[in-house]
Design a protein around this motif. Sequence first.
Motif, mmCIF file in Angstrom:
data_model
loop_
_atom_site.group_PDB
_atom_site.id
_atom_site.type_symbol
_atom_site.label_atom_id
_atom_site.label_comp_id
_atom_site.label_asym_id
_atom_site.label_seq_id
_atom_site.Cartn_x
_atom_site.Cartn_y
_atom_site.Cartn_z
ATOM 1 N N GLN A 68 0.832 -1.211 0.000
ATOM 2 C CA GLN A 68 0.000 0.000 0.000
ATOM 3 C C GLN A 68 0.863 1.256 0.000
ATOM 4 O O GLN A 68 0.540 2.230 -0.681
ATOM 5 N N ARG A 69 1.986 1.243 0.736
ATOM 6 C CA ARG A 69 2.896 2.384 0.734
ATOM 7 C C ARG A 69 3.497 2.585 -0.653
ATOM 8 O O ARG A 69 3.631 3.706 -1.134
ATOM 9 N N ALA A 72 0.919 4.081 -2.969
ATOM 10 C CA ALA A 72 0.724 5.500 -2.674
ATOM 11 C C ALA A 72 1.876 6.331 -3.230
ATOM 12 O O ALA A 72 1.662 7.410 -3.803
ATOM 13 N N GLU A 73 3.095 5.839 -3.071
ATOM 14 C CA GLU A 73 4.258 6.555 -3.592
ATOM 15 C C GLU A 73 4.220 6.629 -5.119
ATOM 16 O O GLU A 73 4.510 7.676 -5.712
ATOM 17 N N LYS A 75 1.550 6.510 -7.019
ATOM 18 C CA LYS A 75 0.485 7.438 -7.402
ATOM 19 C C LYS A 75 0.957 8.877 -7.294
ATOM 20 O O LYS A 75 0.654 9.710 -8.147
ATOM 21 N N LYS A 76 1.704 9.171 -6.235
ATOM 22 C CA LYS A 76 2.234 10.521 -6.047
ATOM 23 C C LYS A 76 3.196 10.880 -7.177
ATOM 24 O O LYS A 76 3.123 11.979 -7.746
#
Length: 105
Positions: A68-69, A72-73, A75-76
């Motif tokens: 999940q991390r 998220a990274e 996507k950023k």
Amino acid sequence: MSDRSRRTFDKAFKLMAVELHKSGKSSNEIGRELGIAGDMVRRWSREFASTGASSFTGNGKPVLTVEQREIAELKKELKEAQIERDILKKAVSIFSKSDNKYSGS
């Protein structure tokens, strides 16, 4: 503006409310007994059902798995790359106008 400050509840309190809810008591009944809204009990129960032991980490920041991390990274990074691409597209359109205003010649 309201004079009430936001109430915070520790993990043990939330787990107790979830356990009472799992035992069959209604969320509104638990809410009345604990002095909170019944919808909070339902929300905490949903969170506990979906994330289990990693629930209620505090300050609204859930504990993320490694995957999940990473997502998220990524996507950023993708969002930043898209913003840069859009800026470059606008720059190209400005500098390639047919009136040679920006061509430097």
